[in-house]
Each structure stands twice: as C-alpha cells, then as structure tokens.
Enzyme design. Structure first.
Site, PDB file in Angstrom:
ATOM      1  CG  HIS A 137     -31.006 -22.877 -10.030  1.00 29.97           C
ATOM      2  ND1 HIS A 137     -32.232 -23.359  -9.669  1.00 29.97           N
ATOM      3  CD2 HIS A 137     -31.254 -21.944 -10.991  1.00 29.97           C
ATOM      4  CE1 HIS A 137     -33.179 -22.776 -10.384  1.00 29.97           C
ATOM      5  NE2 HIS A 137     -32.613 -21.908 -11.197  1.00 29.97           N
ATOM      6  CD  GLU A 164     -29.813 -17.907 -11.487  1.00 33.95           C
ATOM      7  OE1 GLU A 164     -30.886 -17.320 -11.726  1.00 33.95           O
ATOM      8  OE2 GLU A 164     -29.506 -19.018 -11.989  1.00 33.95           O
ATOM      9  CG  HIS A 165     -33.975 -18.480  -8.052  1.00 35.14           C
ATOM     10  ND1 HIS A 165     -35.323 -18.490  -8.284  1.00 35.14           N
ATOM     11  CD2 HIS A 165     -33.419 -19.163  -9.086  1.00 35.14           C
ATOM     12  CE1 HIS A 165     -35.592 -19.154  -9.403  1.00 35.14           C
ATOM     13  NE2 HIS A 165     -34.444 -19.579  -9.902  1.00 35.14           N
ATOM     14  CD  GLU A 167     -36.035 -22.440 -12.424  1.00 40.81           C
ATOM     15  OE1 GLU A 167     -35.934 -21.804 -11.355  1.00 40.81           O
ATOM     16  OE2 GLU A 167     -35.197 -22.362 -13.338  1.00 40.81           O
TER      17      GLU A 167
END
Lengths: 471, 437
Positions: free
Chosen positions: A81, A84-85, A161
């Site tokens: 993840h 992905e950022h 997040e």
C-alpha cells in the site's frame, strides 16, 4: 486520493502466483461475442483485456498487479500500500505530481487501490485519451524513482491514513483484531494498511526491493472498458508496454491455514459508544475449494441471510426479535486464500452481546436443521439476475470484476458463470454447506466493548486511546 | 467491495464535472402531472432497466423543533403500507429483483426504485412503490423499532470524531437556521417524536405539489407517463411548504474545541457558502477547484499533504443547497500537529482570497472541469442524480447543455471578485475535535 480498499470482512481476495512463461508471439487469447470482451497477451507476459461499451464517449483503464497485503511477510506489512502511494511520486520522464496533473488537465480522474490480493491503478477519462494513460502507466511500471525524501513524507501520510481509517474507528479496529486472531498462518491475518510499527520502521530500500520484485509486465493485467476499439487498445498496449522487460516473479508460499481446533474469542476495549460483534467461520473460496458447488452455495446462503430487506437477518433479528439494530453477512468467493464467512452486528439498546450472539447462532442452526423454502431461494436468485443487469450501469465496476478475477488467477471468464452457478444452487446444497462449514470449532468471535469517551486530563497530552487489548 | 473516499456528503456536492469536445448531454423530456408534480425523463435503451425517483422538499430542513422527524418519516414509508407489513413489501420488490431506495438529507427526501423493464417485474415494482409512497400505514411497532434504531445510530455518531466535528460545525455555522440541526436527530428530539408527529409530517410534506419525479431508463415516454400516474394516483396535491429562511452571515468568528480521545484531531473551518441556484455558482465552483476541490492538483493537498505529510485527506468545497450551504475546509492530523495544520489552512485561505488562482491554475481547472464532464453522465444513476438536482432546485433545463460554456466563461477577475465578496476570512467557524486543541 489513493484509496485503500479495506474489504473489511470481505477480507479476501485472491490469488495466484503463476510464473509467467514467455509466449512467442502476441496472441489473441479469447473472444467472447456475448460479452464483447476480448483479450490478448503481450510477448512479455502482460495480459490485456478489453470490453467495448458504447454507452458514453468515455473509458476506464486499470492496471492490475498481482501483489497486495497477502503477499507480505511479518515486519513489512503495509508495504504494498505504501508503494501504491509512491507510484504517484514520479519517474525521470514524469516528475512527482506530474502524472496526476497531466491526467487532470485532460479531464481525467485517477486513483489507485490496494487490497489483500491486488494493487490497481486507474484512470477514467474521455475516450480520446487512451494513449496518454497507457504511456504514463507503462512508464511507472518499470521506471519509478522512489526517492527517499518523498518516501519519508509519504509514509507519514499513510500513518495518518491508518489513524483515520483504523485507529480512531472502533469498528474498523475490531475487524483488524478479529482477522489477526482468526488466522494463524494464513496471510489475511495482517492488515492491508500495515501495523503502525512496520510503517514506523519501513525503509526506502524495502520499497525498492518490493517494486523490483512485483512490478513487471508479466505480473500485470491491463483492463480497458469503454467506448474504444479492442484492436486499438491492443496496438497501443503493444507499443507502450511491449518493450518492458519481464521479471522473474517469485512463487508465493501456500501458507494454507492450519486446522482450527476450537472457538476463538477476542475483545477490543476502546473508547466507543455502541458494542459491536463480528463472527467468522473458516470457508474456502473458488481458488481453494475442491468443489465449487460449495462456494456458490455459500454465496447464495449469504443472500438468504442478508440479501435485501426481506432476508432472514432483517426479518428475524432486526424486525422479528429486534435483537439487532443492524446485522449483515459477508463472503467473497474471489480470493487467493481460504477466507471467512463473516457476520457482523450492532445489538439493539439493552441487548447483551451473549443474547445477540445466541440469536445469530440460532439463525445458523436453522439453516442446518431446515431446508430453505423455494420462495426464499427464488427471491435471492431474482436479485442476482437483476443485479447482473444493474451492475452494467457502471463501466468501472465491470472493469473491477475483470481485473479481480484475472488477478486472483480465476480468469475473467469466471464472471460469466456466476448467474448460472447461483441459479443452480439447491436447498439441499445450502443445508449441506451450512452443516459442513458453520462449525463452532472453526468460529472466531470478536467483541467491541466500549470504554468511556471522556477525555481524562493528563499532563503529557499524550493519548493512548485507540489501543486495543486482544486476548 | 466498496471504494471509500473520505468526504462527507451533505446533499449534493459540487459536481465533479467533465466535458469534452462532444456535448453528449442526454435529451431531457419534461412534463407536469395533473396534481402539479414536475417530471424529468431521459430515455436510455441500452440496458433493460429503469430508475425512478420521487424527491420531496421533506428533509431535515423541515424538521422544525424535532430533528430526525423527516428522516424517521421517510424511513417508515416502507415499514408498512396498503395493509402490507415490512416483510411483504420487501418481498414484493425483491421477488422481482427490484431495488427500493430511500433517504432523507437536509434538503431532499426521496423514495425510488431500480427495476428490470420486463413488464410484469416493472409493474410489480412500480405498484409497490406507489403503495409505499401513497398508502403508508405507519404501524406503531415499526415506529418504535425504527426510533430505537435511530437512537443506536445517534450513539454511533458520538464515537466518530468526524461526525462529532461535522455536527458541531453545522451548529456553529447555522445557529438558528434549520440547517443547524443533525438530520439524524438529537438525544432530546428522539425522546419527543410521536407517531402523530410522523403522520402529520407525512400529510403536510408528502404531497404532489411538493414533489419532483425523475426517470431514466429503457421505457418510452408513454410508459414513463403511465408509471408516474400510477405512482401519484391518490397522492393529494397539497401545497408547497414556505420557503426556507435565508442563511444569515456569521456575526463573529468562533472556535469550537471538543475533547475526544482520538489519535487525530479533526479540523473543520468554514462559513455559509452558496445556494444551488446562486448567481455566483459557476464562479465559486471554479474558484474552489484549484484551491481544495481538485484532489492532487489542489493547493491544500500540495501544501499540507505533499509538502509536509500532515494529513491523508485535506480538501475544501462549497456544498450548494436550497439556501446557502456551507463552504468548508477540512483535514485530520495527528494531535500534536493540530496547530501547524490549522495555521496552514488559514494562511492558504487568506492568500487565495487575496489573489485568486494564477493563470495556469485557472486554465488547468477549466480544462479538468470541462474535460471530465462526460464522465459525470456516463451511467443511468449519474444522469438520474443530475435530473433530480435540476428539477428539485429549479435549475434551467438546459443546465447540462450550457454547463461547459458557463464554466469556460469564468475568468480570473470574476473569481477574485467572487472570493472577495463571498468569503469572509474574518468570520469563520473553526471546529477542532480531538485532544490537540
């Protein structure tokens, strides 16, 4: 905004790691006139799947990678993840921020999501900008910069997040701990967003290695749905992705969950107001089952319990006994590893968690003891048939389904079997899977026990709220 | 599987728009029923399905002294109607695969259905919808149960720092205006709502002259008209409610701090913004885009997320409503970064109101808004949403056709003027929920 799909209960997903072999020629793989889906494989092993759809002069492109939370090992959770950022942080040709800027200037919307079994990047844009999207995606598939300064800032964003999505959300935190307890060695034990300590100690070199390992054309699928010509998509895919070198993709270890030998319970005591119950039984998915009838029967069974306002949970628990304020069932067939059939519920005011759990178990027992009526089955099937039409209203959803099934190794054709397979499920099959899988010894139960939300005055101002205590 | 964006929804948000060189606006047909209900219809034959939605000015802003009354009334429609109980009604819809939907926001309360166009299925779905809308029974048992469920939902809001912050924000911005109160009710109001209140609310507001109907799908005009007639048969014409009062400007700046044991502080800054049919609608919509409305290309994201890593989600928007909906900026950040993030929000707003977007920002925003217009019309459900907005807020029927032109007309001096006139940086409400305040 980079989204992070937390298929909470739907924990799931999928798939398969196949070492892609080279194919000598770019070959068309399949064509199904009925659905208008066409696919091919580039020489470097990348799959390209196109669904032509002329409803509006727009298209969606999605690039899917076979990597996600379930590919990770302890100590680096959340890395898929974070990567992905970082995919928005630029290449030599397209510096940080430029990707988003270019897409926006052309009237596009873009984003990405990471799940247990996949990571995907998408653009929605008018149909004359296909080439732009493919050129940008091809560039970042192999040429990502991954600068340390960018990483140090971005990982802070990801921690925010995590605080937003999990730490400060009592129900999400309960799901996280539920999964962590339900599984022993199945990788769905770990949160997609990662444990905070793993985020704290993540290094740019970890990301570089992860990127080198998984981001290659032979580990990716391009899905395009919209007002395009498949031939044109194939040609452009070949032009931009074709030159990319494949990589040797590691074979995932199976990590098949060990046998569970008794019910497991976990409590989560955090500041909250409303108790919350999550229950889950170990179940197979299409990828892992020896008998796919079981899987479709479980899917239909979830519709009996929770498919619409006439379903058993609404009828018996929300209305009838009024034990639950809300209650739902979750199951996803399209995962890589064995999964959970989950039930989650908020009790009505004044109802104890024991009574809530007992009432849910009674619904399960009823499925084991008595055959569902033909009316009930017909109603679930009618909803499935209608939904298969309704969902075509969204191109994005069509592309998602293709991408998921392809990426978990089932092949996109599997989606076309769904309606027929559900229609074929019998009352006896439902009863059989209820007896076979809904066994107390294979159950995990998590309970959110609300603690006061009053803020205690402390001199340090350092909050410990949000900490969970798992037994 | 759901993709979650972190944005709160308050009625219709500024639409994300798009546009291309091709104006592919759907052809809208419209008429008014005998009882005075306006109908907008788009025929789209590509899929054998149709969506029907009936929207009433019967939402939270009509709650009066009893917040939650509108939502509970709306929620009870399908809990018993025409002598059928909730189970029978649900079975009617679901046995033909139809999806009943309803909701009550601040301006709009609606019921609707999505159904296949197979004649038998469609008739069942439409007849059941008509029962629910025109012949609700409001059984006492259902009333008590749904009220109890609203109380649980109210408790759940109290464990969410973002819900707490949003509620405090509306209360501070709207004070005595009907938009001030939470649509889901308060501890006090949920103790006081009676079944008689529900029945009276229904009779006053669920009337034909207070309704608009929108239809999108694979039926012809004649069939659509017949559906509307079936749905409205027996619904009294009634009368439109009095207009809502205008939203006054804030008299002073205010900061509300609420202690909450969360790791992050949730920060909202804003004030009354604009109406849906505001004369400055296009100027303010374009103005907000490069500031905090365009995601990664926006100043707020660049300054707060990209440069400093202070937040995952930071944005600003105007939420246009019947009367002035809010302009708000919001973010969430680790408690010890609260002051830094808040200072940045304020200084960015000050700078932007003083000078507006630069030339490139404006050009990029206009090309994004116009270029992405086709994306906002690429499905029946999106078209349905637009039709509802156009009809409910009395926007011109050529709203979609003229949209791109209206966006392109906006220039930098328009924006600077609109920002100066409409954003008062000295009179904002600031809400901080968490422990960093």
């Amino acid at each position: 905004m980079r989204i992070f799909i937390s298929l909470i209960v739907l924990a799931t997903l999928v798939i398969g790691l196949i070492l892609f072999v080279f194919i000598a020629e770019d070959q068309p793989l399949d064509e199904l006139a009925e659905t208008g889906i066409q696919s091919m494989e580039l020489k470097n092993g990348m799959k390209v799947i196109v669904q032509e759809n002329r409803r509006a002069p727009v298209l969606v492109t999605q690039v899917w990678y076979k990597v996600g939370g379930s590919y990770e090992h302890d100590g680096i959770t959340g890395i898929s993840h974070v990567l992905e950022h970082m995919m928005f942080k630029g290449t030599e040709d397209t510096p940080a921020g430029k990707f988003s800027e270019i897409i926006a200037a052309h009237g596009g919307k873009e984003n990405a999501f990471t799940s247990k079994d996949y990571t995907a990047y998408f653009q929605r844009i008018s149909n004359d900008h296909l080439e732009l999207c493919l050129s940008l995606e091809a560039d970042r598939m192999r040429n990502l910069l991954l600068g340390e300064d960018d990483f140090l800032k971005e990982v802070e964003v990801v921690k925010e997040e995590r605080r937003l999505r999990t730490d400060d959300k009592p129900t999400a935190l309960t799901y996280e701990r539920f999964n962590a307890v339900a599984f022993v060695n199945n990788p769905y034990r770990k949160p997609i967003i990662g444990w905070m300590e793993d985020l704290d100690t993540m290094k740019i070199d970890d990301l570089r290695e992860w990127y080198q390992t998984w981001y290659a054309p032979n580990n990716a699928t391009l899905v395009v749905v919209g007002d395009v010509k498949a031939k044109q998509v194939f040609a452009l895919a070949k032009e931009y992705f074709g030159p990319l070198k494949p990589a040797e993709i590691p074979q995932l270890k199976p990590r098949k969950e060990v046998q569970q030998h008794g019910i497991k319970r976990v409590q989560v005591k955090v500041p909250a107001k409303v108790p919350f119950l999550v229950m889950g039984y170990k179940v197979p998915v299409l990828n892992t089952t020896e008998n796919s009838d079981d899987v479709y029967a479980l899917e239909l069974l979830s519709g009996l319990l929770d498919g619409g306002n006439s379903s058993r949970f609404s009828k018996n628990l929300v209305r009838g006994s009024q034990i639950a304020s809300s209650v739902g069932a979750g199951y996803s067939l399209y995962a890589l590893h064995d999964s959970l059939f989950t039930i989650s519920a908020l009790p009505s005011n004044g109802i104890s968690m024991d009574d809530l759990e007992a009432a849910i178990i009674a619904q399960i027992t009823a499925l084991q003891d008595e055959l569902p009526t033909e009316d009930e089955l017909a109603r679930v099937k009618a909803q499935v048939v209608a939904s298969s039409v309704f969902e075509q209203d969204s191109s994005f959803y069509q592309a998602m389904k293709i991408g998921i099934m392809e990426t978990v190794g089932l092949g996109w054709q599997t989606k076309d079997e769904y309606v027929d397979r559900i229609n074929a499920v019998t009352a006896e099959q439902v009863q059989r899977v209820a007896r076979k899988y809904f066994v107390e010894d294979h159950l995990t139960v998590a309970e959110l026990i609300p603690q006061s939300t009053e803020v205690k005055l402390s001199t340090s101002g350092n909050m410990n709220a949000g900490e969970a205590h798992a037994n | 599987m759901r993709i979650k964006h972190c944005i709160l929804s308050v009625c219709f948000m500024l639409m994300p728009v798009v546009a291309g060189h091709v104006h592919a606006s759907p052809e809208i047909q419209s008429w008014t029923t005998q009882q005075g209900a306006k109908v907008l219809f788009v025929e789209n034959n590509m899929l054998p399905m149709v969506d029907v939605r009936i929207v009433f000015d019967a939402a939270g802003s009509r709650d009066g002294a009893l917040p939650g009354l509108a939502m509970l009334t709306n929620g009870l429609l399908a809990e018993g109607a025409a002598g059928k109980d909730a189970q029978q009604l649900a079975e009617s819809f679901e046995s033909v695969g139809a999806q009943f939907g309803n909701d009550s926001l601040r301006d709009m309360a609606y019921v609707g259905v999505r159904t296949l166009t197979d004649e038998q299925y469609m008739n069942t779905a439409i007849n059941t919808l008509a029962d629910v809308l025109v012949r609700p029974d409001f059984p006492r048992g259902a009333f008590e149960r749904e009220l109890a469920r609203m109380k649980v939902a109210l408790e759940a809001r109290k464990q969410s720092p973002s819900d707490i912050a949003e509620e405090a924000f509306f209360k501070a911005v709207y004070a005595e205006h009907p938009y001030a109160m939470p649509v889901g009710g308060t501890d006090e109001s949920l103790e006081n709502i009676t079944l008689q209140d529900i029945e009276a609310f229904y009779q006053q507001y669920y009337v034909a002259s207070n309704a608009i109907t929108v239809i999108v799908g694979a039926v012809d005009r004649k069939t659509a008209a017949r559906m509307v007639d079936t749905i409205f048969d027996g619904l009294p014409a009634g009368s439109k409610p009095e207009p809502l009062p205008p939203v006054p400007d804030l008299a002073q700046a205010e900061t509300v701090k609420i202690d909450f044991p969360s790791k992050q502080s949730h920060i909202y800054v804003g004030q009354p913004g604009m109406k849906r049919n505001d004369e400055d609608f296009f100027k303010l919509y374009v103005a907000n885009h490069p500031f905090g409305g365009s995601g990664f290309s926006s100043r707020l994201v660049e300054t707060i997320r990209e440069e400093r890593g202070l937040a995952y989600s930071v944005s600003s928007y105007f939420s246009p409503m019947r009367e002035r909906g809010p302009f708000m900026m919001s973010l969430q950040t680790r408690a010890d970064q609260t002051d830094e993030a808040l200072q940045l929000l304020r200084s960015e707003l000050d700078k932007y109101v003083a000078s507006g977007p630069d030339k490139d920002e404006l050009e990029d925003s206009i090309s994004n808004i116009t270029g992405s217009f086709p994306l906002s019309l690429d499905s029946n459900s999106k078209i349905l949403g637009f039709l509802a907005m156009i009809a409910f807020y009395d926007l011109p029927e050529d709203f979609l056709e003229t949209y791109i032109d209206n966006i392109q007309k906006v220039d930098r001096s328009d924006i600077r003027e609109a920002l100066r006139n409409r954003i008062d940086i000295d009179h904002t409400v600031t809400v901080i929920v968490g422990n960093g305040g």
